[in-house]
Design a protein around this motif. Structure first.
Motif, PDB file in Angstrom:
ATOM      1  N   VAL A  31       0.845  -1.195   0.000  1.00  9.04           N
ATOM      2  CA  VAL A  31       0.000   0.000   0.000  1.00  9.04           C
ATOM      3  C   VAL A  31       0.879   1.244   0.000  1.00  9.04           C
ATOM      4  CG1 VAL A  31      -1.691   1.320   1.339  1.00  9.04           C
ATOM      5  CG2 VAL A  31      -1.948  -1.152   1.109  1.00  9.04           C
ATOM      6  N   GLY A  32       1.928   1.234   0.819  1.00  8.34           N
ATOM      7  CA  GLY A  32       2.820   2.388   0.889  1.00  8.34           C
ATOM      8  C   GLY A  32       3.510   2.679  -0.431  1.00  8.34           C
ATOM      9  N   ALA A  33       3.887   1.633  -1.141  1.00  5.25           N
ATOM     10  CA  ALA A  33       4.580   1.813  -2.416  1.00  5.25           C
ATOM     11  C   ALA A  33       3.628   2.288  -3.511  1.00  5.25           C
ATOM     12  CB  ALA A  33       5.255   0.515  -2.837  1.00  5.25           C
ATOM     13  N   GLU A  68      -3.335  10.811  -2.961  1.00  4.47           N
ATOM     14  CA  GLU A  68      -4.081   9.980  -2.014  1.00  4.47           C
ATOM     15  C   GLU A  68      -3.650  10.268  -0.578  1.00  4.47           C
ATOM     16  OE1 GLU A  68      -5.219   5.762  -4.082  1.00  4.47           O
ATOM     17  OE2 GLU A  68      -3.102   6.073  -3.577  1.00  4.47           O
ATOM     18  N   LEU A  69      -2.348  10.457  -0.374  1.00  2.00           N
ATOM     19  CA  LEU A  69      -1.866  10.715   0.973  1.00  2.00           C
ATOM     20  C   LEU A  69      -2.298  12.091   1.462  1.00  2.00           C
ATOM     21  CD1 LEU A  69       1.597   8.952   0.873  1.00  2.00           C
ATOM     22  CD2 LEU A  69      -0.606   8.090   1.685  1.00  2.00           C
ATOM     23  N   GLY A  70      -2.431  13.038   0.557  1.00  4.51           N
ATOM     24  CA  GLY A  70      -2.998  14.341   0.924  1.00  4.51           C
ATOM     25  C   GLY A  70      -4.446  14.194   1.344  1.00  4.51           C
ATOM     26  N   ALA A 126      -2.038  -0.109   6.820  1.00  9.82           N
ATOM     27  CA  ALA A 126      -0.622  -0.295   6.468  1.00  9.82           C
ATOM     28  C   ALA A 126       0.300   0.655   7.224  1.00  9.82           C
ATOM     29  CB  ALA A 126      -0.434  -0.085   4.960  1.00  9.82           C
ATOM     30  N   LEU A 127      -0.242   1.683   7.775  1.00  9.06           N
ATOM     31  CA  LEU A 127       0.548   2.754   8.371  1.00  9.06           C
ATOM     32  C   LEU A 127       1.490   2.289   9.473  1.00  9.06           C
ATOM     33  CD1 LEU A 127       0.668   5.753   7.745  1.00  9.06           C
ATOM     34  CD2 LEU A 127      -1.002   6.135   9.540  1.00  9.06           C
ATOM     35  N   ALA A 128       1.027   1.484  10.380  1.00 11.52           N
ATOM     36  CA  ALA A 128       1.842   1.100  11.549  1.00 11.52           C
ATOM     37  C   ALA A 128       3.105   0.339  11.159  1.00 11.52           C
ATOM     38  CB  ALA A 128       1.009   0.275  12.513  1.00 11.52           C
ATOM     39  N   ALA A 129       3.063  -0.412  10.092  1.00 11.75           N
ATOM     40  CA  ALA A 129       4.194  -1.269   9.717  1.00 11.75           C
ATOM     41  C   ALA A 129       5.094  -0.673   8.637  1.00 11.75           C
ATOM     42  CB  ALA A 129       3.665  -2.622   9.242  1.00 11.75           C
TER      43      ALA A 129
END
Length: 192
Positions: A113-115, A121-123, A172-175
């Motif tokens: 997800v991070g990649a 989207e992050l905004g 996905a944020l925590a990892a």
């Protein structure tokens, strides 16, 4: 539909390396023109400087000073540019500090997800988090009521981000340190 909510904690805990002696460059000059490549070089130079600093006992010797300069130049920066960036970060430029945190963070795993998350989207995610946070704080760990759940869903929808994508990023944020840094950067950009 239930919203998976993670409080996006600011992961911008960074300790900028102290500047190596050189002429001062006004922070305002640096804030506007630091490239991502320079930030990556700065992060690499910081590691080299910190390695030398760890060996310092008392006064910095000429040999240690030369080793720090070599680490900076070996990372592709001039001493002046390294110091200018360092001063700007230490002066409190939140966006520059957040960009540096992204440069320091390891890459997100390929296909994760991070990649795959875009800056847009992050905004949207950061905007949704800002809107959802006050509602979530009222919960104090309790399950949200139907009204609170609806208010959070509406806050997310109004950000323009699909609820499923919000949940994927939130999950996905925590990892993922890089994702955390990118979300913090998006939040800093929207605040600035």
């Amino acid at each position: 539909m239930r919203i998976a909510f993670l409080a996006a904690a600011s992961v911008l805990a960074f300790a900028a390396a102290p500047a190596v002696a050189a002429p001062a460059v006004p922070a305002a000059v640096v804030q506007q023109d630091v490239t991502d490549a320079e930030l990556a070089s700065y992060a690499a130079a910081e590691e080299g400087v910190r390695a030398v600093q760890a060996q310092v006992q008392g006064q910095i010797t000429a040999e240690q000073q030369a080793a720090m300069v070599a680490a900076i130049e070996g990372a592709g920066l001039t001493l002046d540019r390294f110091n200018a960036i360092s001063q700007s970060v230490q002066a409190g430029d939140e966006v520059l500090a957040a960009r540096l945190a992204v440069a320091r963070a390891p890459e997100s795993a390929a296909g994760s997800v991070g990649a795959t998350a875009t800056d847009a989207e992050l905004g949207q995610f950061a905007a949704a988090m800002a809107a959802v946070r006050p509602i979530a704080q009222q919960l104090n760990g309790a399950a949200p009521t139907a009204e609170q759940q609806a208010a959070m869903a509406e806050a997310i929808a109004s950000s323009g981000l699909a609820l499923e994508r919000f949940n994927a990023i939130s999950g996905a944020l925590a990892a993922d340190q890089r994702l955390q840094a990118r979300v913090a950067l998006a939040a800093a950009r929207s605040d600035g």
